[in-house]
Motif scaffolding. Structure first.
Motif, PDB file in Angstrom:
ATOM      1  N   HIS A 104      12.967 -12.325 -39.690  1.00 24.41           N
ATOM      2  CA  HIS A 104      11.835 -13.163 -40.421  1.00 24.41           C
ATOM      3  C   HIS A 104      10.874 -12.443 -40.898  1.00 24.41           C
ATOM      4  N   GLY A 105      10.835 -10.940 -40.724  1.00 19.89           N
ATOM      5  CA  GLY A 105       9.879 -10.178 -41.154  1.00 19.89           C
ATOM      6  C   GLY A 105       8.594  -9.865 -40.215  1.00 19.89           C
ATOM      7  N   ASN A 106       8.752 -10.340 -38.962  1.00 22.37           N
ATOM      8  CA  ASN A 106       7.749 -10.317 -38.180  1.00 22.37           C
ATOM      9  C   ASN A 106       7.787  -8.840 -37.416  1.00 22.37           C
ATOM     10  N   LEU A 107       6.669  -8.223 -37.305  1.00 23.34           N
ATOM     11  CA  LEU A 107       6.661  -6.880 -36.757  1.00 23.34           C
ATOM     12  C   LEU A 107       6.300  -6.812 -35.459  1.00 23.34           C
ATOM     13  N   PHE A 108       6.758  -6.055 -34.587  1.00 25.71           N
ATOM     14  CA  PHE A 108       6.604  -6.001 -33.016  1.00 25.71           C
ATOM     15  C   PHE A 108       6.412  -4.254 -32.904  1.00 25.71           C
ATOM     16  N   ILE A 109       5.124  -3.927 -32.378  1.00 23.80           N
ATOM     17  CA  ILE A 109       4.769  -2.549 -32.129  1.00 23.80           C
ATOM     18  C   ILE A 109       5.132  -2.535 -30.642  1.00 23.80           C
ATOM     19  N   VAL A 110       5.967  -1.453 -30.337  1.00 19.11           N
ATOM     20  CA  VAL A 110       6.311  -1.172 -28.926  1.00 19.11           C
ATOM     21  C   VAL A 110       5.403   0.032 -28.323  1.00 19.11           C
ATOM     22  N   ASP A 111       5.160   0.933 -29.099  1.00 22.57           N
ATOM     23  CA  ASP A 111       4.349   2.063 -28.477  1.00 22.57           C
ATOM     24  C   ASP A 111       4.105   3.147 -29.550  1.00 22.57           C
ATOM     25  N   ARG A 112       3.294   3.998 -29.131  1.00 17.50           N
ATOM     26  CA  ARG A 112       3.309   5.322 -30.029  1.00 17.50           C
ATOM     27  C   ARG A 112       4.392   5.923 -29.713  1.00 17.50           C
ATOM     28  N   VAL A 113       4.891   6.799 -30.905  1.00 19.64           N
ATOM     29  CA  VAL A 113       6.056   7.847 -30.623  1.00 19.64           C
ATOM     30  C   VAL A 113       5.769   8.755 -29.619  1.00 19.64           C
ATOM     31  N   LYS A 114       4.287   9.277 -29.589  1.00 13.44           N
ATOM     32  CA  LYS A 114       4.010  10.418 -28.542  1.00 13.44           C
ATOM     33  C   LYS A 114       3.725   9.853 -26.964  1.00 13.44           C
ATOM     34  N   ASP A 115       3.730   8.387 -27.006  1.00 10.87           N
ATOM     35  CA  ASP A 115       3.386   7.950 -25.674  1.00 10.87           C
ATOM     36  C   ASP A 115       4.718   7.423 -24.989  1.00 10.87           C
ATOM     37  N   MET A 116       5.864   7.504 -25.567  1.00 10.55           N
ATOM     38  CA  MET A 116       7.103   7.138 -25.103  1.00 10.55           C
ATOM     39  C   MET A 116       7.516   8.150 -24.045  1.00 10.55           C
ATOM     40  N   ILE A 117       7.737   7.471 -22.875  1.00 13.90           N
ATOM     41  CA  ILE A 117       8.378   8.290 -21.602  1.00 13.90           C
ATOM     42  C   ILE A 117       9.938   8.518 -21.829  1.00 13.90           C
ATOM     43  N   ILE A 118      10.283   9.793 -21.462  1.00 12.80           N
ATOM     44  CA  ILE A 118      11.726   9.823 -21.203  1.00 12.80           C
ATOM     45  C   ILE A 118      11.847  10.271 -19.813  1.00 12.80           C
ATOM     46  N   ARG A 119      12.463   9.305 -18.997  1.00 13.12           N
ATOM     47  CA  ARG A 119      12.647   9.552 -17.723  1.00 13.12           C
ATOM     48  C   ARG A 119      14.189   9.757 -17.502  1.00 13.12           C
ATOM     49  N   GLY A 120      14.820  10.900 -16.918  1.00 13.04           N
ATOM     50  CA  GLY A 120      15.872  11.103 -16.716  1.00 13.04           C
ATOM     51  C   GLY A 120      17.171  10.507 -18.015  1.00 13.04           C
ATOM     52  N   GLY A 121      16.714  10.907 -19.121  1.00 10.12           N
ATOM     53  CA  GLY A 121      17.455  10.659 -20.378  1.00 10.12           C
ATOM     54  C   GLY A 121      17.066   9.282 -20.741  1.00 10.12           C
ATOM     55  N   TYR A 122      16.593   8.324 -19.936  1.00  9.86           N
ATOM     56  CA  TYR A 122      15.996   6.979 -20.683  1.00  9.86           C
ATOM     57  C   TYR A 122      14.646   6.797 -21.261  1.00  9.86           C
ATOM     58  N   ASN A 123      14.792   6.127 -22.405  1.00  9.51           N
ATOM     59  CA  ASN A 123      13.503   5.769 -23.095  1.00  9.51           C
ATOM     60  C   ASN A 123      12.770   4.826 -22.340  1.00  9.51           C
ATOM     61  N   ILE A 124      11.450   4.868 -22.027  1.00 11.99           N
ATOM     62  CA  ILE A 124      10.754   3.842 -21.574  1.00 11.99           C
ATOM     63  C   ILE A 124       9.590   3.738 -22.341  1.00 11.99           C
ATOM     64  N   TYR A 125       9.210   2.356 -22.738  1.00 14.81           N
ATOM     65  CA  TYR A 125       7.984   2.117 -23.621  1.00 14.81           C
ATOM     66  C   TYR A 125       6.794   1.625 -22.499  1.00 14.81           C
ATOM     67  N   PRO A 126       5.571   2.378 -22.427  1.00 17.97           N
ATOM     68  CA  PRO A 126       4.653   2.043 -21.704  1.00 17.97           C
ATOM     69  C   PRO A 126       4.349   0.648 -21.703  1.00 17.97           C
ATOM     70  N   ARG A 127       4.226   0.124 -22.915  1.00 16.41           N
ATOM     71  CA  ARG A 127       3.672  -1.110 -23.265  1.00 16.41           C
ATOM     72  C   ARG A 127       4.578  -2.407 -22.321  1.00 16.41           C
ATOM     73  N   GLU A 128       6.118  -2.300 -22.481  1.00 16.14           N
ATOM     74  CA  GLU A 128       6.696  -3.008 -21.514  1.00 16.14           C
ATOM     75  C   GLU A 128       6.413  -3.020 -20.049  1.00 16.14           C
ATOM     76  N   VAL A 129       5.829  -1.986 -19.686  1.00 15.75           N
ATOM     77  CA  VAL A 129       5.526  -1.943 -18.226  1.00 15.75           C
ATOM     78  C   VAL A 129       4.317  -2.537 -17.910  1.00 15.75           C
ATOM     79  N   GLU A 130       3.215  -2.303 -18.959  1.00 18.56           N
ATOM     80  CA  GLU A 130       2.101  -2.819 -18.774  1.00 18.56           C
ATOM     81  C   GLU A 130       1.813  -4.409 -19.040  1.00 18.56           C
ATOM     82  N   GLU A 131       2.821  -4.960 -19.821  1.00 19.64           N
ATOM     83  CA  GLU A 131       2.819  -6.521 -19.962  1.00 19.64           C
ATOM     84  C   GLU A 131       3.359  -6.802 -18.810  1.00 19.64           C
ATOM     85  N   VAL A 132       4.213  -6.206 -17.944  1.00 18.01           N
ATOM     86  CA  VAL A 132       4.783  -6.925 -16.560  1.00 18.01           C
ATOM     87  C   VAL A 132       3.527  -6.789 -15.676  1.00 18.01           C
ATOM     88  N   LEU A 133       2.721  -5.906 -15.755  1.00 12.95           N
ATOM     89  CA  LEU A 133       1.541  -5.465 -14.701  1.00 12.95           C
ATOM     90  C   LEU A 133       0.285  -6.659 -14.956  1.00 12.95           C
TER      91      LEU A 133
END
Length: 521
Positions: free
Chosen positions: A403-432
């Motif tokens: 429907h054209g709604n934009l969702f911002i996940v994170d900054r490219v430079k803030d993305m965490i790559i742990r053991g080959g997996y992409n982790i977006y800090p905002r998802e973890v922040e939302e849980v906390l």
């Protein structure tokens, strides 16, 4: 005629006696606002400045800022707003990089000696010729703004300019090297002020509040320029203090509030301490606007429930003047979405190769719009890297639904790559943020020899909370995949922030390198 200052002249003609600016018990009418701005323009002309010359401005949210800002524009010159927290070396860099010929500087106080640092920077600059003190007094060889204000000049008509002439140079935060100046035209700034006015449904009868620093694009366009365009009253708040802001909302009957997420969190906590004042705020505010960083969904829900008003998230950058997407008052708002593109704006998501992605796929957010900057001042290579075929590459990771709604996940430079997996800090922040003891959080990635990066969280707890790191890690572990949950959580008294209220994650990286975590699983 495309000079942004014409908006002030129009409002002064329509509403001459109406309050344009308020700070405490002081008030400046639209007629006086325009007269003082004209005095600034006339004196810049006497000094020999002409259309296109750059003029820097260091000033907090007091009446000097909008008056000088519009005076510079009236003269056809370019405004270069500077962060009031800059020290001498930083000021010299910005004066030199922007090629400013004149510099307006607020004196400040012992706690924040803006004038002292301003003079240091001015003396170190290579070609800035004129120093104007925003006070009643000045040193030898300088000019005092109050001397200009007392002059009885004839009305100064704004210099006629083309739509693509530069109005403002806004410097980026410089997270990846030296700060760059985003060069924004009068058309860029005017179209974004008009869009902001429309989206907030601003009217003559509204009273808005400038808690966001006016040297920042959010406060400058969404609050100051939109209010002046509308003819509404702007209440100036030099420093954000949650209890003081609540008192100002009640005293001045503020109808529209705009802030970054950390301000909403602080107001929410202050409101919990004073239910009586919260009731009065409900009868004043009709709309909250959030931008500058992603707002945790839980914070929006709590704020709307406590103060009974909609909080609309928008998205943009200094390079887009700034608003690019916005939630609509009359439309359905999806939790976590920053809304739909403004009229005349187009958003797409691309992959690392530059190919356009389908709805729902994650990639870099790109914007094409009338508000996209001309480029980075004197940075052709940086401009070429950021603007391709008219599309501005934001450096933000996001997705667009069907429907054209934009969702911002994170900054490219803030993305965490742990053991080959992409982790977006905002998802973890939302849980906390959903944990009842957590008031504020920032998640960062830190180097790890085995996995490449590890997930660290920095948390501020509610007052009187006795929760510990182990409990918070367990909370995350129950709700996140094993590779996502933070292995280390630091309990902080506060988080480092910029003058605009954004959390400084780069400073948290430095803290992580120095300290041992409170808890680890």
């Amino acid at each position: 005629m495309h000079n942004l200052a014409v908006n002030l002249e129009r409002s002064a003609a329509l509403f001459p006696t109406k309050a344009a600016l308020r700070m405490g018990d002081e008030e400046v009418s639209f007629a006086l606002f325009d007269k003082l701005a004209s005095n600034v323009a006339e004196n810049l002309k006497r000094l020999g400045l002409t259309a296109g010359d750059k003029v820097a401005l260091s000033c907090p949210n007091v009446s000097y800022f909008p008056i000088v800002y519009y005076g510079i524009l009236k003269a056809g010159c370019v405004v270069v707003p500077l962060n009031v927290l800059f020290k001498g070396r930083e000021i010299a860099y910005h004066l030199n990089d922007s090629e400013a010929k004149a510099y307006f500087c607020f004196e400040g106080n012992d706690e924040l000696p803006i004038g002292q640092f301003g003079r240091q920077g001015f003396e170190q600059s290579q070609q800035c010729q004129y120093f104007v003190s925003l006070s009643h007094q000045c040193d030898e060889g300088e000019y005092a703004i109050e001397d200009w204000f007392t002059e009885e000049n004839v009305p100064f008509e704004s210099v006629a300019l083309s739509s693509n002439d530069t109005a403002v140079i806004l410097y980026t935060s410089g997270t990846t090297g030296q700060p760059k100046g985003a060069e924004l035209s009068h058309s860029n700034m005017h179209s974004n002020a008009m869009s902001s006015q429309y989206l907030m449904r601003l009217e003559y009868s509204d009273t808005t509040m400038a808690t966001l620093p006016l040297f920042h694009s959010f406060g400058q366009t969404v609050m100051m320029n939109a209010s002046i365009l509308t003819g509404s009253t702007l209440v100036l708040v030099p420093r954000f203090e949650p209890q003081f802001v609540i008192e100002q909302i009640i005293q001045h009957k503020i109808s529209v509030f705009a802030g970054v997420p950390t301000m909403y969190i602080a107001l929410l906590r202050a409101g919990e301490q004073s239910p009586e004042q919260s009731e009065l705020v409900k009868h004043s505010l009709r709309l909250g606007v959030s931008g500058g960083a992603s707002m945790p969904v839980e914070v929006i829900r709590q704020f709307e429930r406590r103060f009974e008003l909609p909080v609309l998230e928008g998205y943009g950058l200094s390079e887009t003047a700034p608003v690019a997407t916005f939630n609509h008052i009359d439309g359905d708002r999806l939790p976590g979405s920053v809304g739909q593109p403004l009229c005349g704006h187009v958003i797409k998501i691309i992959d690392a190769k530059g190919d356009t992605l389908s709805a729902g796929e994650l990639g870099e957010v790109c914007i094409k719009s009338p508000s996209v900057m001309k480029g980075y001042y004197r940075r052709p290579e940086a401009t070429q890297d950021s603007i391709r075929d008219g599309w501005f590459l934001t450096g933000d990771i996001g997705r667009i639904d069907e429907h054209g709604n934009l969702f911002i996940v994170d900054r490219v430079k803030d993305m965490i790559i742990r053991g080959g997996y992409n982790i977006y800090p905002r998802e973890v922040e939302e849980v906390l943020m959903c944990h009842p003891d957590v008031e504020m959080v920032a998640v960062v990635g830190e180097p790890d020899e085995r996995l490449g990066e590890e997930v660290n969280a920095h948390v501020v707890l509610h007052r009187d909370s006795h929760c510990n790191s182990e409990a918070l890690i367990s909370w995350c572990r129950e709700q996140l995949a094993d590779y996502k949950y933070p292995r280390r959580i630091f309990i902080r008294q506060s988080l480092p922030m910029t003058a605009t209220g954004k959390i400084l994650k780069r400073e948290l990286h430095a803290l992580d390198a120095e300290e041992t975590a409170d808890g680890q699983l």
